[in-house]
Motif scaffolding. Structure first.
Motif, PDB file in Angstrom:
ATOM      1  N   GLU A 105     -36.867 -21.944 -17.265  1.00 38.50           N
ATOM      2  CA  GLU A 105     -36.603 -20.762 -16.050  1.00 38.50           C
ATOM      3  C   GLU A 105     -35.237 -19.977 -17.009  1.00 38.50           C
ATOM      4  O   GLU A 105     -35.383 -18.867 -16.864  1.00 38.50           O
ATOM      5  N   ASN A 106     -34.674 -20.738 -17.938  1.00 43.67           N
ATOM      6  CA  ASN A 106     -33.428 -20.201 -18.751  1.00 43.67           C
ATOM      7  C   ASN A 106     -34.271 -19.526 -20.086  1.00 43.67           C
ATOM      8  O   ASN A 106     -33.517 -19.037 -21.096  1.00 43.67           O
ATOM      9  N   ASN A 107     -35.563 -19.900 -20.506  1.00 40.42           N
ATOM     10  CA  ASN A 107     -36.069 -19.432 -21.812  1.00 40.42           C
ATOM     11  C   ASN A 107     -35.464 -20.043 -22.880  1.00 40.42           C
ATOM     12  O   ASN A 107     -35.216 -19.332 -23.922  1.00 40.42           O
ATOM     13  N   VAL A 108     -34.972 -21.388 -22.858  1.00 40.99           N
ATOM     14  CA  VAL A 108     -34.397 -21.819 -24.162  1.00 40.99           C
ATOM     15  C   VAL A 108     -35.022 -23.149 -24.226  1.00 40.99           C
ATOM     16  O   VAL A 108     -35.590 -23.827 -23.323  1.00 40.99           O
ATOM     17  N   VAL A 157     -26.913 -19.238 -30.730  1.00 33.26           N
ATOM     18  CA  VAL A 157     -26.377 -18.487 -29.788  1.00 33.26           C
ATOM     19  C   VAL A 157     -26.858 -18.720 -28.299  1.00 33.26           C
ATOM     20  O   VAL A 157     -26.212 -18.548 -27.240  1.00 33.26           O
ATOM     21  N   SER A 158     -28.320 -19.013 -28.065  1.00 33.72           N
ATOM     22  CA  SER A 158     -28.721 -19.399 -26.700  1.00 33.72           C
ATOM     23  C   SER A 158     -27.699 -20.612 -26.333  1.00 33.72           C
ATOM     24  O   SER A 158     -27.436 -20.403 -25.044  1.00 33.72           O
ATOM     25  N   ALA A 159     -27.607 -21.568 -26.874  1.00 32.34           N
ATOM     26  CA  ALA A 159     -26.684 -22.863 -26.457  1.00 32.34           C
ATOM     27  C   ALA A 159     -25.443 -22.359 -26.138  1.00 32.34           C
ATOM     28  O   ALA A 159     -24.729 -22.747 -25.256  1.00 32.34           O
ATOM     29  N   LEU A 160     -24.574 -21.527 -26.997  1.00 36.69           N
ATOM     30  CA  LEU A 160     -23.095 -20.931 -26.763  1.00 36.69           C
ATOM     31  C   LEU A 160     -23.278 -20.262 -25.497  1.00 36.69           C
ATOM     32  O   LEU A 160     -22.228 -20.281 -24.636  1.00 36.69           O
ATOM     33  N   LYS A 161     -23.992 -19.160 -25.007  1.00 31.61           N
ATOM     34  CA  LYS A 161     -24.139 -18.601 -24.199  1.00 31.61           C
ATOM     35  C   LYS A 161     -24.344 -19.436 -22.741  1.00 31.61           C
ATOM     36  O   LYS A 161     -23.574 -18.911 -21.803  1.00 31.61           O
TER      37      LYS A 161
END
Length: 609
Positions: free
Chosen positions: A551-554, A82-86
């Motif tokens: 910065e993006n917390n991923v 989900v993080s990658a898709l966003k």
């Protein structure tokens, strides 16, 4: 013919692949699967880990009206995807036990109002009356059942709740379903089709081959030091997974590796949830982290830059081994699958099977699977051929396993085999390899003397063969069905050994390999630097990626994978247009990160120009 960047006009599926995901062309059967599902067809997709299974349901979800419901068994996988898709601009969400009730309500409202492209959900939640009612009110594009082998009671990852997923066909007969797995032999495939009611689904069977993975099996001889030598010589600074059979061994191995200066953490079901989550997070987000784990770790881990998977103990089956080793090299860059194996591993696995409470039929299947794994470990030729044959696929010698790279020497072991068989028989067919080797070597150990085995006619007749070669010979004889192993680890004679025992047939055996620091396990690094300048740029690109990830917390690989950074290193794009041509750079990522990476490239060019 594969579509290229110059193809015009682009089909919707290819257009989505290019502009959302940043890839210029589909691989293998991806396009056929995507178009079949997007047009409303059911599908069973068998594709190796790293083969691009996710795109086979993600793109149809974007092409069809409504929201794609993705059934996934693991929280970590949901969150990462989900993080990658966003970051790609896809409206994705997940529902699992980590969310507060308020957040759950927001996602449910988004589903009902058509504001989601994809929703990941655990099978347990999917089957609740509340969620079933919710699905009845929503516009559903498709159902994707990931890790579909979990439906098989014969499999190594059986999840009882998966059996209930047949309700999707019954309640929503007109919505396409796609079941996906990387691990399924013929029996498991048949069970997936039956239990999920996919009798009319199109089956897409890709090659199980992972040519970027180098397979190596070594005979155990101080396995921890062998593991350390393997990591030091081949994977210094790389991320990897080390599998052990017991929780205690996981803890001890992780502690020992840390003592040797490696960044290693333990992971097993006995650790509390917070510790497991912390260690998993370090592994997913970090570089050069080694996870020492039981099989409780790994399914659904989407980290593409795992450079090696090592086994310090024998896994339960070739399916388990294939899936576990498949967690290496998901980005298609060179990676290693390394295993240390000894006869005691086989004894331990047999004991676990016999002492389990499973029905006799299950035990019979587990014994067959263990025998197949033993055949792989003792393969006299290409390991990849043995592995692929197990999954019903033929191949030629791969040139990328230890047996191909360093073909084994053989010797006429007929006399030694007779000596071993005679010793097994004369000592009562009840003792393990260690005691038998002591008899053959003529050692008057307390156990030998206590049982009077120093008086056997075979006592001391095997001194010309080393202990390690005797151990290897006994394993090979077990693998070829000449001798068996009882539930206590004792070796016993089987009918096929008679011709050898009587001197009517010869027995050719593999010689034990001499231990070398790298040996056949060495593999070229995924990045080979031609100069200090290239090495410096690589470090700068990785630093930029790390900063943006924080910065993006991923995890860093969600920003760009190593394969994309490698293209930046090789092609040195000087504009956004040039960067957009790199694989893995879609429109949203180009807009979000393109300028920052161009600045790194331009600054480096000024410094070294």
């Amino acid at each position: 013919m594969q579509p290229t960047l110059d193809a015009a006009p682009a089909a919707p599926a290819l257009d989505t692949l290019r502009h959302v995901f940043g890839y210029p062309a589909f691989r293998g059967q991806q396009q056929a699967i995507v178009e079949h599902v997007a047009n409303g067809g059911d599908a069973l997709v068998l594709m190796p880990t790293g083969g691009g299974k996710s795109l086979c349901y993600q793109i149809p979800s974007l092409l069809r009206e409504g929201c794609g419901i993705v059934v996934s068994p693991l929280i970590a996988l949901m969150q990462d995807q989900v993080s990658a898709l966003k970051l790609l601009g896809v409206r994705a969400a997940f529902l699992n036990s980590t969310l507060e009730l308020e957040h759950v309500s927001v996602i449910e409202r988004e589903l009902l109002e058509g504001e989601l492209d994809m929703l990941y959900v655990a099978p347990e939640r999917l089957m609740t009356p509340r969620f079933q009612q919710l699905l009845g009110q929503a516009r559903i594009a498709l159902f994707a059942i990931d890790e579909a082998h979990c439906v098989s009671q014969w499999g190594h990852d059986f999840r009882p709740e998966y059996i209930q997923l047949s309700v999707l066909h019954e309640r929503f007969p007109n919505i396409p379903r796609v079941a996906l797995t990387a691990t399924a032999d013929n029996a498991t495939r048949a069970e997936i089709i039956e239990r999920l009611q996919l009798q009319h689904a199109e089956v897409f069977l890709s090659s199980f081959d992972r040519p970027n993975i180098r397979y190596t099996v070594v005979e155990k001889d101080n396995p921890r030091k062998q593991l350390l030598r393997f990591i030091r010589s081949t994977h210094e600074g790389d991320s990897g997974i080390v599998y052990c059979l017991s929780r205690k061994k996981v803890e001890e191995t992780a502690k020992w590796l840390r003592g040797e200066g490696l960044n290693a953490y333990p992971y097993h079901a006995g650790l509390d949830a917070e510790t497991r989550a912390t260690h998993q997070n370090k592994f997913i987000r970090g570089d050069g982290v080694i996870m020492v784990a039981t099989v409780a770790f790994g399914m659904g881990i989407d980290k593409p830059d795992v450079r090696f998977v090592a086994h310090l103990d024998l896994p339960k089956s070739l399916e388990a081994y294939y899936q576990e080793t498949g967690r290496a090299g998901r980005d298609s860059l060179p990676s290693n699958a390394w295993m240390a194996y000894g006869l005691q591993d086989l004894v331990l696995q047999r004991e676990m099977i016999e002492q389990s409470q499973a029905p006799d039929e299950v035990k019979r299947v587990e014994r067959q699977k263990l025998d197949a794994l033993l055949g792989y470990c003792e393969a006299p030729a290409c390991r990849r051929e043995v592995l692929l044959r197990y999954f019903g696929e033929t191949s030629s010698p791969c040139g990328n396993c230890d047996m191909c790279l360093t073909p084994p020497q053989t010797w006429d072991a007929s006399v030694a085999a007779q000596q071993a068989l005679s010793t097994i028989y004369r000592s009562g067919q009840r003792y393990g390899a260690g005691h038998l080797i002591d008899i053959l070597q003529g050692r008057e150990t307390p156990k030998v003397v206590e049982r009077g085995h120093q008086h056997l006619t075979t006592f001391g007749i095997g001194k010309a063969v080393s202990d390690v070669q005797w151990s290897s010979l006994l394993r090979q004889m077990v693998a070829q069905g000449l001798i068996g192993v009882n539930e206590h680890g004792g070796l016993l004679l089987l009918e096929p050994c008679r011709p050898i025992l009587r001197g009517e047939a010869e027995f050719m055996a593999r010689k034990v390999r001499e231990a070398t620091p790298g040996g056949a396990t060495s593999v070229r690094k995924e990045i080979e630097f031609e100069s200090d300048e290239a090495r410096a740029l690589w470090a700068a690109l990785r630093q930029c990626r790390r900063k943006l990830a924080e910065e993006n917390n991923v995890p860093a690989y969600i920003v760009f994978g190593d394969a994309t950074l490698k293209q930046m290193l090789e092609r040195r794009p000087a504009s956004l247009a040039e960067m957009s041509e790199l694989s893995g750079v879609g429109d949203k990522k180009l807009e979000r990160y393109g300028e920052e990476f161009l600045e790194v490239l331009k600054g480096h060019a000024r410094q070294y120009g």
